[in-house]
Design an enzyme around this catalytic site. Structure first.
Site, PDB file in Angstrom:
ATOM      1  N   LYS A 151       0.846  -1.204   0.000  1.00 24.91           N
ATOM      2  CA  LYS A 151       0.000   0.000   0.000  1.00 24.91           C
ATOM      3  C   LYS A 151       0.878   1.249   0.000  1.00 24.91           C
ATOM      4  O   LYS A 151       2.018   1.227   0.495  1.00 24.91           O
ATOM      5  CB  LYS A 151      -0.947   0.042   1.197  1.00 24.91           C
ATOM      6  CG  LYS A 151      -0.306   0.095   2.602  1.00 24.91           C
ATOM      7  CD  LYS A 151       0.114   1.468   3.103  1.00 24.91           C
ATOM      8  CE  LYS A 151       0.875   1.409   4.408  1.00 24.91           C
ATOM      9  NZ  LYS A 151       1.608   2.599   4.783  1.00 24.91           N
ATOM     10  N   ASP A 208      -3.066  -1.970   9.330  1.00 21.03           N
ATOM     11  CA  ASP A 208      -3.044  -1.955   7.861  1.00 21.03           C
ATOM     12  C   ASP A 208      -3.536  -3.271   7.239  1.00 21.03           C
ATOM     13  O   ASP A 208      -3.706  -3.362   6.026  1.00 21.03           O
ATOM     14  CB  ASP A 208      -1.610  -1.716   7.343  1.00 21.03           C
ATOM     15  CG  ASP A 208      -1.124  -0.300   7.624  1.00 21.03           C
ATOM     16  OD1 ASP A 208      -1.960   0.588   7.892  1.00 21.03           O
ATOM     17  OD2 ASP A 208       0.105  -0.085   7.574  1.00 21.03           O
TER      18      ASP A 208
HETATM   19  P1  ATP Z   1       3.856  -0.346   7.930  1.00 16.50           P
HETATM   20  O1  ATP Z   1       3.930   0.372   6.635  1.00 16.50           O
HETATM   21  O2  ATP Z   1       2.628  -1.231   8.076  1.00 16.50           O
HETATM   22  O3  ATP Z   1       4.106   0.489   9.128  1.00 16.50           O
HETATM   23  P2  ATP Z   1       6.395  -1.417   7.200  1.00 16.50           P
HETATM   24  O4  ATP Z   1       6.134  -1.731   5.768  1.00 16.50           O
HETATM   25  O5  ATP Z   1       7.169  -0.184   7.491  1.00 16.50           O
HETATM   26  O6  ATP Z   1       5.047  -1.417   7.978  1.00 16.50           O
HETATM   27  P3  ATP Z   1       7.036  -4.166   7.653  1.00 16.50           P
HETATM   28  O7  ATP Z   1       7.711  -4.601   6.386  1.00 16.50           O
HETATM   29  O8  ATP Z   1       5.651  -4.612   7.866  1.00 16.50           O
HETATM   30  O9  ATP Z   1       7.162  -2.601   7.854  1.00 16.50           O
HETATM   31  O10 ATP Z   1       7.993  -4.666   8.838  1.00 16.50           O
HETATM   32  C1  ATP Z   1       8.058  -4.086  10.104  1.00 16.50           C
HETATM   33  C2  ATP Z   1       8.715  -5.113  11.048  1.00 16.50           C
HETATM   34  O11 ATP Z   1       7.791  -6.177  11.249  1.00 16.50           O
HETATM   35  C3  ATP Z   1       9.951  -5.766  10.453  1.00 16.50           C
HETATM   36  O12 ATP Z   1      11.122  -5.095  10.798  1.00 16.50           O
HETATM   37  C4  ATP Z   1       9.903  -7.182  11.038  1.00 16.50           C
HETATM   38  O13 ATP Z   1      10.656  -7.248  12.223  1.00 16.50           O
HETATM   39  C5  ATP Z   1       8.452  -7.424  11.416  1.00 16.50           C
HETATM   40  N1  ATP Z   1       7.735  -8.425  10.578  1.00 16.50           N
HETATM   41  C6  ATP Z   1       6.909  -9.353  11.050  1.00 16.50           C
HETATM   42  N2  ATP Z   1       6.396 -10.087  10.050  1.00 16.50           N
HETATM   43  C7  ATP Z   1       6.892  -9.611   8.910  1.00 16.50           C
HETATM   44  C8  ATP Z   1       6.717  -9.973   7.536  1.00 16.50           C
HETATM   45  N3  ATP Z   1       5.925 -10.971   7.145  1.00 16.50           N
HETATM   46  N4  ATP Z   1       7.363  -9.236   6.620  1.00 16.50           N
HETATM   47  C9  ATP Z   1       8.150  -8.209   7.007  1.00 16.50           C
HETATM   48  N5  ATP Z   1       8.376  -7.858   8.282  1.00 16.50           N
HETATM   49  C10 ATP Z   1       7.757  -8.542   9.243  1.00 16.50           C
END
Ligand code: ATP
Length: 304
Positions: free
Chosen positions: A11, A142
């Protein structure tokens, strides 16, 4: 691995307005989400996990992804198993990752949404989408949008969703950063900047932005993109300011930090313009990676 396979999009937030810190530690949000064509694929299958690991992940820069039940996909599988009354679910989860980890594009939430859908099919659990949506909201703010996809307005913590009429096919250039940003740390920095008067919440509504989405005109949409978390992301990662400047110098209609960052997204005028911009941005060697993506695309869906 043969099993049930689900594709799920990343997203971006076209608008992200952050309210004051609530007593429960969360913030009220008003956001316009759009699902874009950066896709993770999640496969679930019956069987004992290899070497005790519930989750296998493939992709670039995946070191930060937990392989045990801290992985959001694993937590989603456990939630469906509990719902189905399975005490000892046998399940293996494989994730093919294209969505950057901790990049502000809801990668973990996307994998959780995909796993909810995949496990419902794997175990033939007889629950409707509303139940799945409730489980999704419990897993993370999300996750419901990753199920829904398209373009939608989100309120509350982002989990109350209403689809938005979107007349466009939008062409984005996504610039990956070298590092990661922690979403809670970016929210904390936003609170800190506000407390010292160095950042203000954006006032106004998203009505104009919603009208621009309906019109399908990138020129109308470009000046309306807004992200209240951007000052905090820039404070924590000052190099992002140069990335945003570079994209606009190269001709992007607008550039914005995606969610909590550090991924940046740029709006192109059309497909050719966005592809040209992506090539030029990649050619500068100043960002880790660049992708062209279109939105809106559908939410999590079965592919096999
Ligand atoms: P958001 O935009 O929802 O705030 P994000 O995209 O910045 O999230 P994610 O890639 O969801 O961040 O990852 C945040 C943290 O979640 C990672 O550093 C990791 O430790 C943990 N995590 C748990 N499950 C997953 C997964 N399936 N993929 C990626 N990270 C994961």
């Amino acid at each position: 691995m043969t099993g049930v396979r689900v594709a799920v999009p990343a997203k971006i937030n076209l608008s992200l307005r952050v309210g004051p810190l609530r007593p429960d530690g969360f913030h009220d949000l008003a956001t316009i989400f759009q699902a874009v064509s950066l896709i993770d694929e999640v496969t679930v299958a019956h069987g004992e996990p290899d070497s005790g690991r519930l989750v296998t992940v493939r992709g670039q820069r995946i070191d930060g992804v937990p392989l045990d039940d801290r992985n959001l996909a694993a937590r989603a599988a456990i939630a469906v198993a509990q719902l189905a009354g399975l005490d000892d679910p046998d399940v293996r989860i494989e994730i093919d990752k294209s969505i950057p980890v901790a990049g502000g594009m809801a990668g973990g939430s996307a994998d959780a949404a995909a796993t909810l859908l995949a496990c419902r099919r794997l175990w033939e659990v007889d629950v409707d989408d509303a139940v799945l949506h409730r489980l999704a909201a419990e897993l993370g703010s999300d996750v419901p949008f990753c199920l829904l996809g398209g373009t939608a307005r989100g309120t509350g913590r982002g989990e109350h969703l209403v689809p938005v009429l979107d007349g466009g096919q939008w062409h984005w250039v996504v610039a990956f950063d070298e590092g990661e940003l922690s979403t809670p740390e970016v929210f904390a920095e936003c609170d800190r900047l506000r407390a010292i008067g160095a950042a203000e919440p954006t006032l106004g509504s998203d009505d104009e932005l919603i009208a621009a989405l309906r019109s399908g005109s990138p020129q109308e949409l470009a000046p309306l993109l807004v992200n209240d978390l951007q000052p905090a992301a820039l404070a924590l990662r000052p190099s992002l300011a140069a990335t945003l400047e570079l994209g606009t110098e190269l001709g992007a209609l607008a550039g914005i930090v995606s969610g909590s960052g550090p991924t940046c997204v740029f709006l192109g005028a059309d497909r050719d313009h966005a592809i040209g911009l992506a090539a030029e941005l990649a050619g500068t060697g100043r960002v880790r990676g660049v992708r062209h993506a279109v939105g809106p695309v559908r939410g999590a869906h079965l592919v096999a």
